[in-house]
Design a protein around this motif. Structure first.
Motif, PDB file in Angstrom:
ATOM      1  N   LEU A   1      68.776  14.459  59.695  1.00  0.00           N
ATOM      2  CA  LEU A   1      69.177  13.064  59.672  1.00  0.00           C
ATOM      3  C   LEU A   1      68.805  12.475  58.322  1.00  0.00           C
ATOM      4  CD1 LEU A   1      69.951  10.290  60.914  1.00  0.00           C
ATOM      5  CD2 LEU A   1      67.609  10.159  61.777  1.00  0.00           C
ATOM      6  N   GLY A   2      69.741  11.764  57.685  1.00  0.00           N
ATOM      7  CA  GLY A   2      69.480  11.121  56.404  1.00  0.00           C
ATOM      8  C   GLY A   2      69.283   9.626  56.576  1.00  0.00           C
ATOM      9  N   VAL A   3      68.224   9.075  55.983  1.00  0.00           N
ATOM     10  CA  VAL A   3      67.892   7.660  56.076  1.00  0.00           C
ATOM     11  C   VAL A   3      67.608   7.138  54.676  1.00  0.00           C
ATOM     12  CG1 VAL A   3      66.429   5.930  57.191  1.00  0.00           C
ATOM     13  CG2 VAL A   3      66.770   8.151  58.285  1.00  0.00           C
ATOM     14  N   HIS A   4      68.110   5.929  54.387  1.00  0.00           N
ATOM     15  CA  HIS A   4      67.915   5.361  53.050  1.00  0.00           C
ATOM     16  C   HIS A   4      67.170   4.038  53.128  1.00  0.00           C
ATOM     17  CE1 HIS A   4      68.675   4.120  48.913  1.00  0.00           C
ATOM     18  NE2 HIS A   4      69.112   5.346  48.680  1.00  0.00           N
TER      19      HIS A   4
ATOM     20  N   ALA B   1      80.246  -1.443  48.411  1.00  0.00           N
ATOM     21  CA  ALA B   1      80.833  -0.106  48.533  1.00  0.00           C
ATOM     22  C   ALA B   1      79.854   0.865  49.197  1.00  0.00           C
ATOM     23  CB  ALA B   1      81.251   0.415  47.159  1.00  0.00           C
ATOM     24  N   ALA B   2      78.572   0.742  48.880  1.00  0.00           N
ATOM     25  CA  ALA B   2      77.568   1.605  49.503  1.00  0.00           C
ATOM     26  C   ALA B   2      77.449   1.311  50.990  1.00  0.00           C
ATOM     27  CB  ALA B   2      76.216   1.414  48.820  1.00  0.00           C
ATOM     28  N   MET B   3      77.521   0.038  51.346  1.00  0.00           N
ATOM     29  CA  MET B   3      77.467  -0.339  52.757  1.00  0.00           C
ATOM     30  C   MET B   3      78.663   0.237  53.520  1.00  0.00           C
ATOM     31  SD  MET B   3      74.807  -2.331  53.490  1.00  0.00           S
ATOM     32  CE  MET B   3      75.383  -3.293  54.884  1.00  0.00           C
ATOM     33  N   GLU B   4      79.833   0.160  52.902  1.00  0.00           N
ATOM     34  CA  GLU B   4      81.048   0.674  53.548  1.00  0.00           C
ATOM     35  C   GLU B   4      80.968   2.189  53.715  1.00  0.00           C
ATOM     36  OE1 GLU B   4      85.898   0.860  52.770  1.00  0.00           O
ATOM     37  OE2 GLU B   4      84.621  -0.379  51.500  1.00  0.00           O
ATOM     38  N   LEU B   5      80.495   2.885  52.687  1.00  0.00           N
ATOM     39  CA  LEU B   5      80.380   4.345  52.769  1.00  0.00           C
ATOM     40  C   LEU B   5      79.377   4.746  53.843  1.00  0.00           C
ATOM     41  CD1 LEU B   5      81.047   7.158  51.683  1.00  0.00           C
ATOM     42  CD2 LEU B   5      79.213   6.856  49.999  1.00  0.00           C
ATOM     43  N   ALA B   6      78.239   4.062  53.896  1.00  0.00           N
ATOM     44  CA  ALA B   6      77.235   4.380  54.910  1.00  0.00           C
ATOM     45  C   ALA B   6      77.768   4.159  56.311  1.00  0.00           C
ATOM     46  CB  ALA B   6      75.981   3.531  54.684  1.00  0.00           C
ATOM     47  N   GLU B   7      78.636   3.157  56.467  1.00  0.00           N
ATOM     48  CA  GLU B   7      79.233   2.911  57.778  1.00  0.00           C
ATOM     49  C   GLU B   7      80.117   4.077  58.186  1.00  0.00           C
ATOM     50  OE1 GLU B   7      79.526   0.588  61.172  1.00  0.00           O
ATOM     51  OE2 GLU B   7      78.310   0.231  59.378  1.00  0.00           O
ATOM     52  N   ARG B   8      80.889   4.616  57.243  1.00  0.00           N
ATOM     53  CA  ARG B   8      81.772   5.754  57.546  1.00  0.00           C
ATOM     54  C   ARG B   8      80.971   7.018  57.822  1.00  0.00           C
ATOM     55  NH1 ARG B   8      84.697   4.236  52.856  1.00  0.00           N
ATOM     56  NH2 ARG B   8      84.194   6.249  51.912  1.00  0.00           N
ATOM     57  N   LEU B   9      79.865   7.200  57.098  1.00  0.00           N
ATOM     58  CA  LEU B   9      79.055   8.411  57.241  1.00  0.00           C
ATOM     59  C   LEU B   9      77.986   8.273  58.328  1.00  0.00           C
ATOM     60  CD1 LEU B   9      78.475   9.290  53.469  1.00  0.00           C
ATOM     61  CD2 LEU B   9      80.232  10.191  55.010  1.00  0.00           C
ATOM     62  N   VAL B  10      77.927   7.104  58.951  1.00  0.00           N
ATOM     63  CA  VAL B  10      76.936   6.810  59.998  1.00  0.00           C
ATOM     64  C   VAL B  10      75.523   7.121  59.477  1.00  0.00           C
ATOM     65  CG1 VAL B  10      76.509   6.959  62.477  1.00  0.00           C
ATOM     66  CG2 VAL B  10      78.715   7.660  61.585  1.00  0.00           C
ATOM     67  N   THR B  11      75.212   6.544  58.322  1.00  0.00           N
ATOM     68  CA  THR B  11      73.920   6.748  57.669  1.00  0.00           C
ATOM     69  C   THR B  11      73.075   5.484  57.785  1.00  0.00           C
ATOM     70  OG1 THR B  11      74.857   8.328  56.078  1.00  0.00           O
ATOM     71  CG2 THR B  11      72.779   7.254  55.475  1.00  0.00           C
ATOM     72  N   PRO B  12      71.893   5.555  58.362  1.00  0.00           N
ATOM     73  CA  PRO B  12      71.044   4.365  58.497  1.00  0.00           C
ATOM     74  C   PRO B  12      70.580   3.836  57.139  1.00  0.00           C
ATOM     75  CG  PRO B  12      70.330   6.116  59.987  1.00  0.00           C
ATOM     76  CD  PRO B  12      71.296   6.728  59.031  1.00  0.00           C
ATOM     77  N   LEU B  13      70.743   2.532  56.934  1.00  0.00           N
ATOM     78  CA  LEU B  13      70.282   1.869  55.718  1.00  0.00           C
ATOM     79  C   LEU B  13      69.250   0.804  56.074  1.00  0.00           C
ATOM     80  CD1 LEU B  13      73.633   1.220  53.769  1.00  0.00           C
ATOM     81  CD2 LEU B  13      72.154   3.234  53.657  1.00  0.00           C
ATOM     82  N   PHE B  14      68.152   0.809  55.333  1.00  0.00           N
ATOM     83  CA  PHE B  14      67.110  -0.204  55.516  1.00  0.00           C
ATOM     84  C   PHE B  14      66.818  -0.873  54.176  1.00  0.00           C
ATOM     85  CE2 PHE B  14      66.352   2.715  59.007  1.00  0.00           C
ATOM     86  CZ  PHE B  14      66.000   1.877  60.064  1.00  0.00           C
TER      87      PHE B  14
ATOM     88  N   ALA C   1      73.831   1.942  62.296  1.00  0.00           N
ATOM     89  CA  ALA C   1      73.076   3.190  62.432  1.00  0.00           C
ATOM     90  C   ALA C   1      71.572   2.928  62.309  1.00  0.00           C
ATOM     91  CB  ALA C   1      73.522   4.205  61.402  1.00  0.00           C
ATOM     92  N   ALA C   2      71.210   2.023  61.403  1.00  0.00           N
ATOM     93  CA  ALA C   2      69.791   1.684  61.254  1.00  0.00           C
ATOM     94  C   ALA C   2      69.287   0.906  62.463  1.00  0.00           C
ATOM     95  CB  ALA C   2      69.582   0.883  59.977  1.00  0.00           C
TER      96      ALA C   2
END
Length: 220
Positions: free
Chosen positions: A174-177, A186-199, A213-214
């Protein structure tokens, strides 16, 4: 040696032999999810982050750690999600979890410390510096998890999110940023597509979830 179980594809009825993957606990004991061989596998049509992980207790030290949910790709094109016996399969355990104790962020090292403490609070043990260095910031790792912490003054971009995702995929983790300055659209949109949690880390040292995801990870 890990267990082998028979699996029949519900779409084409083809028979497979699936070897249940074992993962190393922090104590060194191999752990593996227990499959329910009496139940039919289901076809995976839509991948949801918080449904992609199973919590498995270690038989030696009882540590509960999240690992990828067992899946099998059939040659007919169907991806099968295999049923497991482990109760409370998704999410990190949160019953009786005390309040998170933040660390005030004054330096970049404080930001890394805050992220590591938060991951441990969520139930990820043995959080340590990663052997792989991200394009910016500091990498953290735990069993089944890769985290990038960007304590710099610039917002995190798609480059950081994509690098994290590729690193996590290569290690079946699992990748978390975490970012101190936030993320560009653009980073927010990409993370949404990749289902990557952002904090986002605020100066009090408390990570704030900024995407679905976060949120799911924080709610556990």
């Amino acid at each position: 040696m890990s267990e082998k179980v028979p699996v029949r594809c519900p779409a084409c009825r083809r028979e497979h032999v699936y070897r249940v993957p074992a993962f190393p606990c922090a104590c060194g004991t191999p752990v593996a999810p227990a499959l329910d061989v009496s139940a039919e596998p289901t076809q995976l049509t839509r991948r949801v982050w918080h449904e992609s992980w199973v919590t498995v207790p270690c038989p030696t030290c009882s540590l509960r750690t999240q690992w990828p949910w067992p899946e099998l790709g059939c040659p007919c094109g169907v991806v099968l999600r295999l049923p497991v016996l482990t109760p409370g399969a998704t999410g990190a355990p949160s019953a009786g979890r005390p309040a998170f104790q933040p660390v005030t962020i004054r330096t970049p090292l404080d930001a890394v410390t805050a992220a590591a403490l938060y991951l441990r609070w969520l139930g990820h043990q043995d959080v340590r510096r990663s052997d792989r260095r991200p394009p910016s910031g500091v990498g953290l790792a735990a069993p089944g998890l890769i985290a990038h912490v960007d304590p710099g003054p610039r917002v995190s971009s798609t480059r950081e999110v994509e690098c994290l995702w590729l690193t996590a995929m290569s290690e079946s983790a699992l990748g978390v940023h975490f970012s101190l300055a936030g993320y560009d659209p653009a980073a927010m949109e990409l993370a949404e597509r990749l289902v990557t949690p952002l904090f986002v880390l605020d100066r009090t040292g408390t990570p704030q979830a900024v995407n679905d995801a976060a949120d799911a990870m924080a709610e556990g």
